[in-house]
Design a protein around this motif. Structure first.
Motif, PDB file in Angstrom:
ATOM      1  N   ALA A 375       0.834  -1.205   0.000  1.00  0.00           N
ATOM      2  CA  ALA A 375       0.000   0.000   0.000  1.00  0.00           C
ATOM      3  C   ALA A 375       0.863   1.246   0.000  1.00  0.00           C
ATOM      4  O   ALA A 375       0.529   2.255  -0.639  1.00  0.00           O
ATOM      5  N   GLU A 376       2.002   1.165   0.693  1.00  0.00           N
ATOM      6  CA  GLU A 376       2.915   2.320   0.743  1.00  0.00           C
ATOM      7  C   GLU A 376       3.511   2.595  -0.631  1.00  0.00           C
ATOM      8  O   GLU A 376       3.640   3.756  -1.047  1.00  0.00           O
ATOM      9  N   ALA A 377       3.881   1.533  -1.346  1.00  0.00           N
ATOM     10  CA  ALA A 377       4.451   1.713  -2.683  1.00  0.00           C
ATOM     11  C   ALA A 377       3.425   2.289  -3.647  1.00  0.00           C
ATOM     12  O   ALA A 377       3.745   3.143  -4.483  1.00  0.00           O
ATOM     13  N   ARG A 378       2.178   1.824  -3.539  1.00  0.00           N
ATOM     14  CA  ARG A 378       1.136   2.387  -4.399  1.00  0.00           C
ATOM     15  C   ARG A 378       0.886   3.854  -4.056  1.00  0.00           C
ATOM     16  O   ARG A 378       0.677   4.682  -4.953  1.00  0.00           O
ATOM     17  N   GLU A 379       0.912   4.159  -2.785  1.00  0.00           N
ATOM     18  CA  GLU A 379       0.726   5.553  -2.370  1.00  0.00           C
ATOM     19  C   GLU A 379       1.840   6.416  -2.925  1.00  0.00           C
ATOM     20  O   GLU A 379       1.601   7.523  -3.426  1.00  0.00           O
ATOM     21  N   ARG A 380       3.074   5.922  -2.867  1.00  0.00           N
ATOM     22  CA  ARG A 380       4.220   6.668  -3.383  1.00  0.00           C
ATOM     23  C   ARG A 380       4.093   6.900  -4.891  1.00  0.00           C
ATOM     24  O   ARG A 380       4.495   7.941  -5.406  1.00  0.00           O
ATOM     25  N   ALA A 381       3.519   5.914  -5.569  1.00  0.00           N
ATOM     26  CA  ALA A 381       3.355   6.018  -7.016  1.00  0.00           C
ATOM     27  C   ALA A 381       2.101   6.790  -7.413  1.00  0.00           C
ATOM     28  O   ALA A 381       1.881   7.046  -8.597  1.00  0.00           O
ATOM     29  N   GLY A 382       1.259   7.166  -6.439  1.00  0.00           N
ATOM     30  CA  GLY A 382       0.052   7.927  -6.743  1.00  0.00           C
ATOM     31  C   GLY A 382      -1.088   7.095  -7.283  1.00  0.00           C
ATOM     32  O   GLY A 382      -2.024   7.632  -7.888  1.00  0.00           O
ATOM     33  N   ILE A 383      -1.029   5.779  -7.060  1.00  0.00           N
ATOM     34  CA  ILE A 383      -2.064   4.892  -7.595  1.00  0.00           C
ATOM     35  C   ILE A 383      -3.111   4.659  -6.521  1.00  0.00           C
ATOM     36  O   ILE A 383      -2.911   3.887  -5.582  1.00  0.00           O
ATOM     37  N   LYS A 384      -4.234   5.335  -6.663  1.00  0.00           N
ATOM     38  CA  LYS A 384      -5.302   5.282  -5.668  1.00  0.00           C
ATOM     39  C   LYS A 384      -6.320   4.200  -6.016  1.00  0.00           C
ATOM     40  O   LYS A 384      -6.380   3.712  -7.148  1.00  0.00           O
ATOM     41  N   GLU A 385      -7.133   3.853  -5.048  1.00  0.00           N
ATOM     42  CA  GLU A 385      -8.195   2.881  -5.264  1.00  0.00           C
ATOM     43  C   GLU A 385      -9.246   3.412  -6.234  1.00  0.00           C
ATOM     44  O   GLU A 385      -9.994   2.638  -6.841  1.00  0.00           O
ATOM     45  N   SER A 386      -9.289   4.705  -6.398  1.00  0.00           N
ATOM     46  CA  SER A 386     -10.285   5.322  -7.292  1.00  0.00           C
ATOM     47  C   SER A 386      -9.853   5.349  -8.747  1.00  0.00           C
ATOM     48  O   SER A 386     -10.601   5.808  -9.612  1.00  0.00           O
ATOM     49  N   LEU A 387      -8.635   4.861  -9.043  1.00  0.00           N
ATOM     50  CA  LEU A 387      -8.051   5.004 -10.381  1.00  0.00           C
ATOM     51  C   LEU A 387      -8.459   3.865 -11.304  1.00  0.00           C
ATOM     52  O   LEU A 387      -8.402   2.691 -10.942  1.00  0.00           O
ATOM     53  N   LEU A 388      -8.840   4.227 -12.518  1.00  0.00           N
ATOM     54  CA  LEU A 388      -9.110   3.275 -13.591  1.00  0.00           C
ATOM     55  C   LEU A 388      -8.214   3.608 -14.781  1.00  0.00           C
ATOM     56  O   LEU A 388      -7.863   4.768 -14.996  1.00  0.00           O
ATOM     57  N   ARG A 389      -7.843   2.572 -15.539  1.00  0.00           N
ATOM     58  CA  ARG A 389      -7.011   2.793 -16.735  1.00  0.00           C
ATOM     59  C   ARG A 389      -7.697   2.187 -17.949  1.00  0.00           C
ATOM     60  O   ARG A 389      -8.138   1.042 -17.918  1.00  0.00           O
ATOM     61  N   ILE A 390      -7.779   2.996 -18.993  1.00  0.00           N
ATOM     62  CA  ILE A 390      -8.352   2.544 -20.261  1.00  0.00           C
ATOM     63  C   ILE A 390      -7.278   2.615 -21.334  1.00  0.00           C
ATOM     64  O   ILE A 390      -6.567   3.613 -21.455  1.00  0.00           O
ATOM     65  N   ALA A 391      -7.143   1.538 -22.107  1.00  0.00           N
ATOM     66  CA  ALA A 391      -6.280   1.545 -23.289  1.00  0.00           C
ATOM     67  C   ALA A 391      -7.204   1.502 -24.500  1.00  0.00           C
ATOM     68  O   ALA A 391      -7.876   0.496 -24.748  1.00  0.00           O
ATOM     69  N   VAL A 392      -7.241   2.591 -25.227  1.00  0.00           N
ATOM     70  CA  VAL A 392      -8.230   2.757 -26.304  1.00  0.00           C
ATOM     71  C   VAL A 392      -7.825   1.951 -27.536  1.00  0.00           C
ATOM     72  O   VAL A 392      -6.676   1.993 -27.984  1.00  0.00           O
ATOM     73  N   GLY A 393      -8.797   1.231 -28.071  1.00  0.00           N
ATOM     74  CA  GLY A 393      -8.558   0.421 -29.261  1.00  0.00           C
ATOM     75  C   GLY A 393      -9.033   1.110 -30.519  1.00  0.00           C
ATOM     76  O   GLY A 393      -8.876   2.323 -30.685  1.00  0.00           O
ATOM     77  N   LEU A 394      -9.658   0.343 -31.398  1.00  0.00           N
ATOM     78  CA  LEU A 394     -10.070   0.873 -32.700  1.00  0.00           C
ATOM     79  C   LEU A 394     -11.582   0.892 -32.893  1.00  0.00           C
ATOM     80  O   LEU A 394     -12.068   1.063 -34.008  1.00  0.00           O
ATOM     81  N   GLU A 395     -12.324   0.743 -31.795  1.00  0.00           N
ATOM     82  CA  GLU A 395     -13.781   0.829 -31.926  1.00  0.00           C
ATOM     83  C   GLU A 395     -14.211   2.288 -32.132  1.00  0.00           C
ATOM     84  O   GLU A 395     -13.423   3.221 -32.004  1.00  0.00           O
ATOM     85  N   SER A 396     -15.485   2.466 -32.405  1.00  0.00           N
ATOM     86  CA  SER A 396     -16.071   3.802 -32.523  1.00  0.00           C
ATOM     87  C   SER A 396     -15.957   4.530 -31.186  1.00  0.00           C
ATOM     88  O   SER A 396     -16.309   3.975 -30.134  1.00  0.00           O
ATOM     89  N   VAL A 397     -15.503   5.764 -31.213  1.00  0.00           N
ATOM     90  CA  VAL A 397     -15.421   6.556 -29.987  1.00  0.00           C
ATOM     91  C   VAL A 397     -16.816   6.785 -29.408  1.00  0.00           C
ATOM     92  O   VAL A 397     -17.013   6.767 -28.190  1.00  0.00           O
ATOM     93  N   THR A 398     -17.770   6.975 -30.266  1.00  0.00           N
ATOM     94  CA  THR A 398     -19.149   7.161 -29.805  1.00  0.00           C
ATOM     95  C   THR A 398     -19.625   5.948 -29.008  1.00  0.00           C
ATOM     96  O   THR A 398     -20.270   6.086 -27.958  1.00  0.00           O
ATOM     97  N   ASP A 399     -19.290   4.762 -29.478  1.00  0.00           N
ATOM     98  CA  ASP A 399     -19.687   3.549 -28.766  1.00  0.00           C
ATOM     99  C   ASP A 399     -18.953   3.428 -27.433  1.00  0.00           C
ATOM    100  O   ASP A 399     -19.530   2.987 -26.433  1.00  0.00           O
ATOM    101  N   LEU A 400     -17.684   3.822 -27.399  1.00  0.00           N
ATOM    102  CA  LEU A 400     -16.925   3.783 -26.146  1.00  0.00           C
ATOM    103  C   LEU A 400     -17.507   4.778 -25.137  1.00  0.00           C
ATOM    104  O   LEU A 400     -17.622   4.477 -23.946  1.00  0.00           O
ATOM    105  N   GLN A 401     -17.880   5.946 -25.609  1.00  0.00           N
ATOM    106  CA  GLN A 401     -18.520   6.921 -24.735  1.00  0.00           C
ATOM    107  C   GLN A 401     -19.832   6.380 -24.164  1.00  0.00           C
ATOM    108  O   GLN A 401     -20.109   6.523 -22.977  1.00  0.00           O
ATOM    109  N   GLY A 402     -20.620   5.740 -25.003  1.00  0.00           N
ATOM    110  CA  GLY A 402     -21.879   5.177 -24.539  1.00  0.00           C
ATOM    111  C   GLY A 402     -21.651   4.087 -23.505  1.00  0.00           C
ATOM    112  O   GLY A 402     -22.400   4.001 -22.514  1.00  0.00           O
ATOM    113  N   ASP A 403     -20.620   3.274 -23.711  1.00  0.00           N
ATOM    114  CA  ASP A 403     -20.296   2.218 -22.755  1.00  0.00           C
ATOM    115  C   ASP A 403     -19.933   2.813 -21.385  1.00  0.00           C
ATOM    116  O   ASP A 403     -20.415   2.355 -20.342  1.00  0.00           O
TER     117      ASP A 403
END
Length: 410
Positions: A375-403
């Motif tokens: 937990a200390e290492a994650r805190e040092r790295a700024g990675i909070k429990e509230s954080l999500l990561r998205i890696a965007v692919g090649l789908e429609s942006v409109t569809d990703l927004q709707g999702d």
């Protein structure tokens, strides 16, 4: 039939001053045998035969160039290595079994007991584990610093510092390391500078042009681009690759398979098209996310709100396709519950920690990619429990927004 040694003719020269990146991505490193194949051949063989005992001895000793054993020499793997070297502007390249195998190979080639490493704190979780848990067993110590603060790198330097390692942009908060300051410090203290260029790829960032010594890739990500195989690569000066890294590969065996190299060659052909389209889509999606009331903060170097936007503009030609964002929540438990609820309610995005795919992925770094950290290492790295990561692919942006709109509403 005679040995295929000497049977190849190079069908493309990777002269970086002559051909554009798009051309090199398709043709650099290609070898064509006497059979005249158009697509690169796949050489699924563990070993290679010799015409005479003397030739075998000369190949094994390195006196004569040629293939010996696919743990460290294979024509298909070599085509991938030469193509990626051309794209990065490197003198040479060696393929490895994965991105982590690439980092380990660099460490084994560069470090010895008593050496010291400085590493950006906000790097991939397995990288942190390697530097903090495995290398100390062999007498190598690492200091983790705020990668965005050149003064922190300098303050951590010791007479024993042998290597500086960074990701830029970093995983997952997309922090940017000032490569000019990074390289300057490395030269000043005599340390090898290593950059993980996974997120930008050579299409958006070319660290060698900034004076970096070594570049590594998790080829599993954007270089493949379709989530099919594992692979990695180490690039640098020819003497370093041939004299330091290849002996590690030959002896320890963290080797890239010919089949995976062949798929990576196919991935490189579309790399410029894919990453530019994904970055454009990610920029649009990041702007949209920053306007959503249920999103507390967005981390993306293509947004003017990013604290290092100007630095990213100077040393990158594109923002990349990875977005991190925080959702609301007061306590860590509430933050995790809220973040997991978003993930559980997406219908289009894939819930997986991989990235660089044509399919958009979403993950919760604190419990997946960085879940093994304290937990200390994650805190040092700024990675909070509230954080999500998205890696965007090649789908429609409109569809990703709707999702995401539906998921955020739950």
């Amino acid at each position: 039939m005679a040995s295929l040694a000497g049977f190849f003719m190079t069908s493309f020269t990777h002269d970086g001053d002559t051909f554009d990146l798009e051309t090199r991505a398709v043709r650099a490193g290609s070898l064509r045998s006497g059979f005249g194949e158009h697509s690169e051949a796949l050489y699924l063989t563990s070993s290679f035969v010799f015409n005479t005992a003397a030739e075998a001895a000369a190949r094994f000793s390195g006196e004569k160039e040629g293939n010996v054993y696919s743990r460290f020499t294979n024509p298909t793997v070599r085509m991938f290595e030469e193509r990626l070297a051309s794209l990065e502007g490197a003198e040479d390249c060696v393929g490895t079994a994965s991105g982590m195998a690439a980092i380990l190979s660099i460490c084994l080639a560069t470090l010895r007991a008593g050496d010291h490493v400085i590493c950006g704190a906000n790097v991939f979780g397995a990288t942190v584990q390697l530097f903090s848990s495995l290398l100390p067993r062999f007498g190598v110590q690492t200091t983790f610093v705020n990668g965005t603060d050149p003064a922190a790198w300098r303050a951590a330097a010791t007479p024993r510092t042998r290597m500086l390692f960074c990701e830029t942009p970093s995983n997952p908060l997309m922090e940017i390391v000032d490569l000019a300051a990074f390289v300057s410090l490395g030269k000043e203290i005599g340390a090898v500078t290593v950059v993980d260029n996974c997120f930008c790829t050579p299409i958006f960032q070319r660290p060698f042009e900034h004076g970096v010594d070594v570049v590594m890739h998790s080829a599993t990500k954007y270089l493949d681009g379709q989530g099919r195989v594992l692979g990695g690569a180490v690039l640098g000066r020819r003497a370093y690759i041939r004299d330091a890294v290849v002996p590690v590969l030959r002896t320890a065996g963290p080797s890239l398979s010919a089949f995976n190299a062949w798929l990576l060659l196919k991935g490189l052909e579309t790399l410029p098209l894919r990453v530019r389209a994904q970055s454009q889509a990610a920029t649009e999606l990041a702007r949209w996310l920053s306007e959503q009331r249920d999103v507390k903060r967005v981390f993306f170097p293509g947004l003017e709100s990013h604290p290092q936007f100007e630095l990213a503009q100077r040393q990158q030609s594109g923002a990349g396709a990875v977005i991190a964002f925080e959702v609301d929540g007061t306590s860590p438990a509430e933050q995790r519950e809220r973040a997991w609820r978003v993930i559980d309610n997406v219908k289009l995005m894939s819930i997986t920690a991989n990235l660089g795919d044509t399919r958009t992925t979403i993950t919760h770094p604190a419990s997946t990619t960085h879940g093994r950290l304290t937990a200390e290492a994650r805190e040092r790295a700024g990675i909070k429990e509230s954080l999500l990561r998205i890696a965007v692919g090649l789908e429609s942006v409109t569809d990703l927004q709707g999702d995401l709109r539906r998921a955020l509403a739950h």
